[in-house]
Scaffold this motif. Structure first.
Motif, PDB file in Angstrom:
ATOM      1  N   GLY A 187       0.766  -1.240  -0.012  1.00 10.64           N
ATOM      2  CA  GLY A 187      -0.078   0.141  -0.010  1.00 10.64           C
ATOM      3  C   GLY A 187       0.896   1.149  -0.004  1.00 10.64           C
ATOM      4  N   GLY A 188       2.207   1.124  -0.213  1.00  9.70           N
ATOM      5  CA  GLY A 188       2.905   2.394  -0.218  1.00  9.70           C
ATOM      6  C   GLY A 188       2.889   3.225   0.923  1.00  9.70           C
ATOM      7  N   PRO A 189       2.524   4.533   0.719  1.00  6.92           N
ATOM      8  CA  PRO A 189       2.550   5.335   2.023  1.00  6.92           C
ATOM      9  C   PRO A 189       1.524   5.110   3.084  1.00  6.92           C
ATOM     10  N   HIS A 190       0.558   4.248   2.597  1.00  5.61           N
ATOM     11  CA  HIS A 190      -0.586   3.843   3.617  1.00  5.61           C
ATOM     12  C   HIS A 190      -0.110   2.797   4.513  1.00  5.61           C
ATOM     13  N   GLY A 191       1.245   2.170   4.280  1.00  4.36           N
ATOM     14  CA  GLY A 191       1.884   1.456   5.274  1.00  4.36           C
ATOM     15  C   GLY A 191       1.016   0.274   5.951  1.00  4.36           C
ATOM     16  N   ILE A 192       0.493  -0.631   4.817  1.00  2.00           N
ATOM     17  CA  ILE A 192      -0.352  -1.570   5.393  1.00  2.00           C
ATOM     18  C   ILE A 192       0.773  -2.909   5.909  1.00  2.00           C
ATOM     19  N   GLU A 193       0.796  -2.926   7.095  1.00  3.81           N
ATOM     20  CA  GLU A 193       1.586  -4.030   7.863  1.00  3.81           C
ATOM     21  C   GLU A 193       0.702  -4.868   8.834  1.00  3.81           C
ATOM     22  N   LEU A 194       0.095  -5.886   8.414  1.00  4.82           N
ATOM     23  CA  LEU A 194      -1.008  -6.604   9.202  1.00  4.82           C
ATOM     24  C   LEU A 194      -0.722  -8.217   9.024  1.00  4.82           C
ATOM     25  N   THR A 195      -1.135  -8.539  10.434  1.00  3.07           N
ATOM     26  CA  THR A 195      -1.080 -10.081  10.414  1.00  3.07           C
ATOM     27  C   THR A 195      -2.480 -10.386  11.027  1.00  3.07           C
TER      28      THR A 195
ATOM     29  N   VAL B  41      -1.526   0.869  10.080  1.00  4.93           N
ATOM     30  CA  VAL B  41      -1.971   1.331   8.783  1.00  4.93           C
ATOM     31  C   VAL B  41      -1.785   2.646   8.996  1.00  4.93           C
ATOM     32  N   ARG B  42      -1.804   3.356   7.927  1.00  2.22           N
ATOM     33  CA  ARG B  42      -1.959   4.968   7.815  1.00  2.22           C
ATOM     34  C   ARG B  42      -2.901   5.369   7.010  1.00  2.22           C
ATOM     35  N   THR B  43      -3.347   6.502   7.340  1.00  3.23           N
ATOM     36  CA  THR B  43      -4.637   7.087   6.509  1.00  3.23           C
ATOM     37  C   THR B  43      -3.898   7.944   5.659  1.00  3.23           C
ATOM     38  N   ASP B  44      -4.636   8.579   4.500  1.00  2.20           N
ATOM     39  CA  ASP B  44      -4.414   9.568   3.734  1.00  2.20           C
ATOM     40  C   ASP B  44      -3.379  10.714   3.949  1.00  2.20           C
ATOM     41  N   ASP B  45      -3.898  11.038   5.120  1.00  3.90           N
ATOM     42  CA  ASP B  45      -3.065  12.233   6.155  1.00  3.90           C
ATOM     43  C   ASP B  45      -1.607  11.862   6.571  1.00  3.90           C
ATOM     44  N   GLY B  46      -1.697  10.603   6.446  1.00  4.39           N
ATOM     45  CA  GLY B  46      -0.204  10.163   7.198  1.00  4.39           C
ATOM     46  C   GLY B  46      -0.573   9.564   8.558  1.00  4.39           C
TER      47      GLY B  46
END
Length: 350
Positions: free
Chosen positions: A287-295, A326-331
């Protein structure tokens, strides 16, 4: 963090007059804007899937029209820390889809006709499902009989708070093969499911997810779908992830819904899991800047196998909990802590 995908902000027709995909329909929106009338017959699939969860039990209702038959089902799963997982499902197969007609719009949305399928008083393997507008909410009702011959009554309300955004996307394989999907997460829910004398309550910690689909599909397809809803890190969060079926189309069905605001993820995500042991942890990343890192840690697999000649289905829908970030559109970084939902691996011939 705007996605490269085009955001649609005005109503648009899904199809041209001859039934081909309208190029102007390709994109995504924060609320349903597509007029999804599909003319003609042939490989057209329409469905409404609702799943309403609590920390200890859930219920899912499906109404589907697959051109040559319909599949309508009620699924109840009870889990938690007390005793073993208990589950039952009733699925009614309707040859020719007789009596099952889904509207062009989202069933149960304001201004859309209600959907009612099955007999008023179902017996044996029959099911009755009703989806109707309830003034700013969708009312979900169902009846069937469980394996112990106890009557089952579902009566739930899935609210859509003012300003709550949802994800609608058109996925184009070509001008004759395409899918319009509207995915709703983190909709507050309430109501009851009665199984004989037992009552399962859906209260403050209940959340509804909708998968609304209208399209014309390839004969064979495979997909991943993951969704979750709840409160975490001081926010109301809905996760919506898809995979495999959108590759190469330029569209994705990936998004976050945080406090009612959609952050669209315009990249394919990396799914890792073991098909040999689906109850081992899964990972969803990217997800690039949305930083999806989920287990995703499953506790139950709802495995479905169907072979009806024209239709063959191999579905593994695992229920469990998502944890990570995770990260939202505004970071803004959101810590996801045991958010209840599912992840599935599906292969279809239809």
């Amino acid at each position: 963090m705007a996605t490269h995908e085009r955001e649609i902000t005005e109503p648009v027709d899904l199809c041209l007059d001859d039934g081909r995909l309208d190029p102007a329909a390709v994109g995504w929106s924060r609320r349903p804007l597509h007029r999804s009338a599909i003319r003609g017959w042939g490989r057209t699939k329409r469905w409404e899937y609702w799943c309403v969860t609590t920390p200890t039990h859930l219920v899912a209702l499906t109404v589907s029209d697959l051109d040559y038959l319909a599949l309508n089902s009620v699924h109840v799963l009870r889990f938690g820390t007390e005793g073993p997982v208990r589950e039952f499902e009733r699925t009614a197969i309707v040859p020719g889809g007789l009596g099952v007609r889904l509207p062009d719009g989202i069933a149960g949305a304001a201004g859309c006709p209600p959907v009612r399928v099955g007999p008023e008083r179902p017996v044996r393997g029959q099911v009755r499902i009703e989806i109707a507008d309830a003034g700013g909410a969708t009312r979900l009702r169902a009846r069937c009989v469980d394996p112990d011959r106890r009557p089952v009554e579902v009566d739930l309300l899935a609210e859509l708070p003012d300003g709550h955004e949802t994800l609608s996307v058109v996925v184009p394989w070509g001008e004759r093969r395409f899918q319009y999907t509207s995915k709703h997460t983190a909709r507050p829910a309430s109501g009851t499911v009665r199984i004989g004398d037992e009552v399962l309550g859906f209260g403050e910690d209940a959340w509804a997810v909708l998968d609304h689909g209208r399209g014309r599909w390839p004969h064979r397809v495979a997909w991943n779908w993951g969704a979750a809803s709840g409160r975490t890190d001081g926010h109301t969060v809905g996760l919506q992830f898809g995979g495999r079926w959108t590759r190469g189309t330029g569209s994705t069905e990936n998004a976050l819904c945080v406090d009612g605001r959609i952050s669209k993820i315009g990249e394919e995500l990396e799914w890792r899991y073991s098909r040999r042991d689906l109850l081992r942890p899964w990972t969803v990343r990217g997800g690039g800047p949305h930083g999806i890192e989920l287990t995703f840690t499953p506790f139950h697999n709802r495995a479905t196998r169907t072979d009806l000649g024209l239709l063959a289905n191999r579905t593994d829908q695992c229920f469990g909990h998502y944890s990570g970030t995770v990260r939202t559109d505004d970071g803004h970084r959101i810590a996801v802590d045991r958010l209840l939902g599912w992840a599935e691996d599906v292969r279809m011939r239809w």
